[in-house]
Design a protein around this motif. Structure first.
Motif, mmCIF file in Angstrom:
data_model
loop_
_atom_site.group_PDB
_atom_site.id
_atom_site.type_symbol
_atom_site.label_atom_id
_atom_site.label_comp_id
_atom_site.label_asym_id
_atom_site.label_seq_id
_atom_site.Cartn_x
_atom_site.Cartn_y
_atom_site.Cartn_z
ATOM 1 N N SER A 1 0.836 -1.192 0.000
ATOM 2 C CA SER A 1 0.000 0.000 0.000
ATOM 3 C C SER A 1 0.877 1.251 0.000
ATOM 4 O O SER A 1 1.790 1.370 0.833
ATOM 5 C CB SER A 1 -0.890 0.016 1.242
ATOM 6 O OG SER A 1 -1.362 1.311 1.514
ATOM 7 N N PRO A 2 0.635 2.196 -0.900
ATOM 8 C CA PRO A 2 1.424 3.436 -0.902
ATOM 9 C C PRO A 2 1.381 4.157 0.439
ATOM 10 O O PRO A 2 2.389 4.753 0.853
ATOM 11 C CB PRO A 2 0.766 4.267 -2.009
ATOM 12 C CG PRO A 2 0.179 3.264 -2.937
ATOM 13 C CD PRO A 2 -0.306 2.152 -2.043
ATOM 14 N N ILE A 3 0.252 4.100 1.118
ATOM 15 C CA ILE A 3 0.136 4.762 2.419
ATOM 16 C C ILE A 3 1.032 4.074 3.449
ATOM 17 O O ILE A 3 1.773 4.726 4.193
ATOM 18 C CB ILE A 3 -1.331 4.753 2.895
ATOM 19 C CG1 ILE A 3 -2.184 5.633 1.981
ATOM 20 C CG2 ILE A 3 -1.427 5.224 4.350
ATOM 21 C CD1 ILE A 3 -3.655 5.608 2.313
ATOM 22 N N LYS A 4 0.979 2.740 3.498
ATOM 23 C CA LYS A 4 1.807 2.006 4.464
ATOM 24 C C LYS A 4 3.293 2.146 4.146
ATOM 25 O O LYS A 4 4.128 2.197 5.052
ATOM 26 C CB LYS A 4 1.398 0.534 4.480
ATOM 27 C CG LYS A 4 0.014 0.300 5.074
ATOM 28 C CD LYS A 4 -0.332 -1.183 5.130
ATOM 29 C CE LYS A 4 -1.710 -1.393 5.761
ATOM 30 N NZ LYS A 4 -2.086 -2.823 5.822
ATOM 31 N N ILE A 5 3.630 2.199 2.851
ATOM 32 C CA ILE A 5 5.026 2.392 2.460
ATOM 33 C C ILE A 5 5.514 3.757 2.918
ATOM 34 O O ILE A 5 6.630 3.891 3.445
ATOM 35 C CB ILE A 5 5.180 2.237 0.933
ATOM 36 C CG1 ILE A 5 4.984 0.776 0.537
ATOM 37 C CG2 ILE A 5 6.551 2.743 0.463
ATOM 38 C CD1 ILE A 5 4.908 0.540 -0.953
ATOM 39 N N ALA A 6 4.687 4.800 2.733
ATOM 40 C CA ALA A 6 5.062 6.144 3.177
ATOM 41 C C ALA A 6 5.244 6.175 4.690
ATOM 42 O O ALA A 6 6.192 6.806 5.200
ATOM 43 C CB ALA A 6 3.993 7.139 2.747
ATOM 44 N N GLU A 7 4.360 5.490 5.413
ATOM 45 C CA GLU A 7 4.478 5.433 6.872
ATOM 46 C C GLU A 7 5.758 4.711 7.293
ATOM 47 O O GLU A 7 6.439 5.134 8.230
ATOM 48 C CB GLU A 7 3.256 4.730 7.465
ATOM 49 C CG GLU A 7 1.969 5.531 7.343
ATOM 50 C CD GLU A 7 0.755 4.742 7.789
ATOM 51 O OE1 GLU A 7 0.896 3.507 8.016
ATOM 52 O OE2 GLU A 7 -0.332 5.337 7.927
ATOM 53 N N GLU A 8 6.086 3.613 6.590
ATOM 54 C CA GLU A 8 7.289 2.855 6.912
ATOM 55 C C GLU A 8 8.550 3.679 6.638
ATOM 56 O O GLU A 8 9.487 3.681 7.451
ATOM 57 C CB GLU A 8 7.310 1.560 6.096
ATOM 58 C CG GLU A 8 8.582 0.732 6.250
ATOM 59 C CD GLU A 8 8.799 0.191 7.644
ATOM 60 O OE1 GLU A 8 9.920 -0.280 7.928
ATOM 61 O OE2 GLU A 8 7.848 0.221 8.464
ATOM 62 N N LYS A 9 8.559 4.392 5.527
ATOM 63 C CA LYS A 9 9.727 5.216 5.191
ATOM 64 C C LYS A 9 9.878 6.362 6.186
ATOM 65 O O LYS A 9 11.001 6.732 6.551
ATOM 66 C CB LYS A 9 9.598 5.739 3.759
ATOM 67 C CG LYS A 9 9.701 4.629 2.707
ATOM 68 C CD LYS A 9 9.470 5.147 1.307
ATOM 69 C CE LYS A 9 10.628 5.986 0.801
ATOM 70 N NZ LYS A 9 10.463 6.329 -0.628
ATOM 71 N N LYS A 10 8.749 6.915 6.627
ATOM 72 C CA LYS A 10 8.806 7.980 7.618
ATOM 73 C C LYS A 10 9.329 7.441 8.945
ATOM 74 O O LYS A 10 10.155 8.075 9.605
ATOM 75 C CB LYS A 10 7.409 8.578 7.816
ATOM 76 C CG LYS A 10 7.374 9.739 8.798
ATOM 77 C CD LYS A 10 5.972 10.314 8.909
ATOM 78 C CE LYS A 10 5.938 11.472 9.891
ATOM 79 N NZ LYS A 10 4.567 12.053 10.010
ATOM 80 N N ARG A 11 8.876 6.240 9.328
ATOM 81 C CA ARG A 11 9.340 5.617 10.574
ATOM 82 C C ARG A 11 10.833 5.358 10.524
ATOM 83 O O ARG A 11 11.559 5.623 11.493
ATOM 84 C CB ARG A 11 8.588 4.302 10.805
ATOM 85 C CG ARG A 11 8.922 3.614 12.125
ATOM 86 C CD ARG A 11 8.434 2.183 12.150
ATOM 87 N NE ARG A 11 9.153 1.355 11.194
ATOM 88 C CZ ARG A 11 10.382 0.871 11.400
ATOM 89 N NH1 ARG A 11 11.030 1.151 12.531
ATOM 90 N NH2 ARG A 11 10.969 0.114 10.491
ATOM 91 N N MET A 12 11.304 4.856 9.381
ATOM 92 C CA MET A 12 12.729 4.566 9.229
ATOM 93 C C MET A 12 13.552 5.843 9.261
ATOM 94 O O MET A 12 14.656 5.871 9.821
ATOM 95 C CB MET A 12 12.956 3.814 7.918
ATOM 96 C CG MET A 12 12.388 2.397 7.903
ATOM 97 S SD MET A 12 12.602 1.563 6.323
ATOM 98 C CE MET A 12 14.396 1.470 6.224
ATOM 99 N N SER A 13 13.013 6.914 8.673
ATOM 100 C CA SER A 13 13.720 8.196 8.678
ATOM 101 C C SER A 13 13.856 8.738 10.097
ATOM 102 O O SER A 13 14.920 9.225 10.493
ATOM 103 C CB SER A 13 12.971 9.200 7.796
ATOM 104 O OG SER A 13 13.594 10.462 7.829
#
Length: 310
Positions: free
Chosen positions: A287-299
């Motif tokens: 999901s693009p939303i979950k991917i964005a959330e994961e990338k934000k968490r990793m950042s």
């Protein structure tokens, strides 16, 4: 002679150019009309000092639209071969009857709803659609912003072809479906009569679809008919003013190549840097939303690690 809908003769491949000539090029005919109404909207918005248009985004939309016309013309013959091949396979081939356009259109729009919905829910398909959402302003030129690789989504419409509709009917249906979506990309048409809003994807309904607020994200996927969203639980009425664009708006607004391929490029980079097959598949089909959330968490995690010297 008794009427028979099914059992039409096969279409010989050596007549494909004749078939192609018999398919009305409705979109090409409509281009001058679309440009005329776009020019009127642009002039009225300028006169009224509304910020519905932005120079770089408008240039980007026009260039993307021109590129899409070129791509569509280049692959039209190949798609026609595919449709005729499928048509000839079927024992329930339909005769070329104008009225078969009506059931074909409704059925096509049903699959369009699901193609559109999947294009928001899986990143691979989102990369073929994000171009349409990347404008931060809402006007008629947004309807020109059709991805140059969106034709990959033909796979979602193969069931329609396998129902036996004549290839000419199939191609005309596609063009009408695209053209319907032109007029809904405007701020100037507000709410229409309630019965119309309940059935059709109106400007009000479609403005919601282009919203970047949480309540509007992944809502109102219907291309022509909004009742699909009502049936499948994705309908949202236009309530608060819509903030257009995507959650992370693009910087290069006039470059049609960047507009078309920035998400695809990011997807490839994320998949290449991911650890393990599962994570790679997540970055491609998640999901693009979950991917964005994961990338934000990793950042955030990386920033925290840097602060503590990890």
């Amino acid at each position: 002679m008794p009427f028979s809908l099914f059992g039409a003769d096969k279409i010989p491949f050596d007549s494909i150019h004749t078939i192609e000539k018999n398919i009305p090029n409705i979109i090409l005919w409509a281009v001058p009309v679309m440009l005329f109404f776009t020019a009127i909207e642009m002039a009225v918005a300028y006169y009224q000092e509304h910020d519905f248009y932005e120079k770089k985004e408008t240039i980007g939309s026009i260039l993307v639209g021109l590129g899409n016309l070129v791509v569509s013309a280049a692959i039209k013959l190949g798609l026609l071969y595919l449709c005729i091949w499928i048509y000839n396979l079927l024992p329930w081939r339909m005769e070329l009857q104008w009225w078969t356009l009506i059931p074909c259109y409704v059925i096509y729009d049903f699959f369009s709803y699901w193609a559109h919905r999947v294009s928001h829910e899986q990143r691979f398909w989102w990369a073929t659609h994000v171009v349409h959402h990347s404008s931060e302003h809402y006007n008629l030129t947004v309807s020109y912003r059709l991805s140059w690789i969106q034709h990959l989504k033909i796979v979602f419409f193969l069931p329609v072809a396998f129902m036996g509709f004549h290839p000419i009917i199939f191609f005309v249906t596609n063009q009408l479906g695209v053209l319907f979506q032109f007029w809904v990309h405007t701020e100037y048409i507000r709410r229409l009569p309630a019965w119309f809003e309940y059935i059709f994807a109106t400007p009000s309904n479609h403005r919601v679809h282009h919203g970047s607020q949480e309540q509007y994200i992944d809502k109102n996927f219907g291309a022509t008919f909004i009742f699909w969203d009502r049936i499948f639980g994705t309908f949202e009425p236009e309530d608060e003013p819509v903030i257009y664009g995507i959650t992370t708006n693009i910087p290069n607004k006039a470059n049609p190549f960047f507009i078309n391929f920035h998400e695809l490029s990011d997807m490839v980079a994320d998949a290449r840097n991911a650890k393990g097959l599962r994570q790679k598949l997540f970055y491609i089909f998640g999901s693009p939303i979950k991917i964005a959330e994961e990338k934000k968490r990793m950042s955030v995690q990386e920033t925290a690690d840097e602060r503590v010297g990890v």
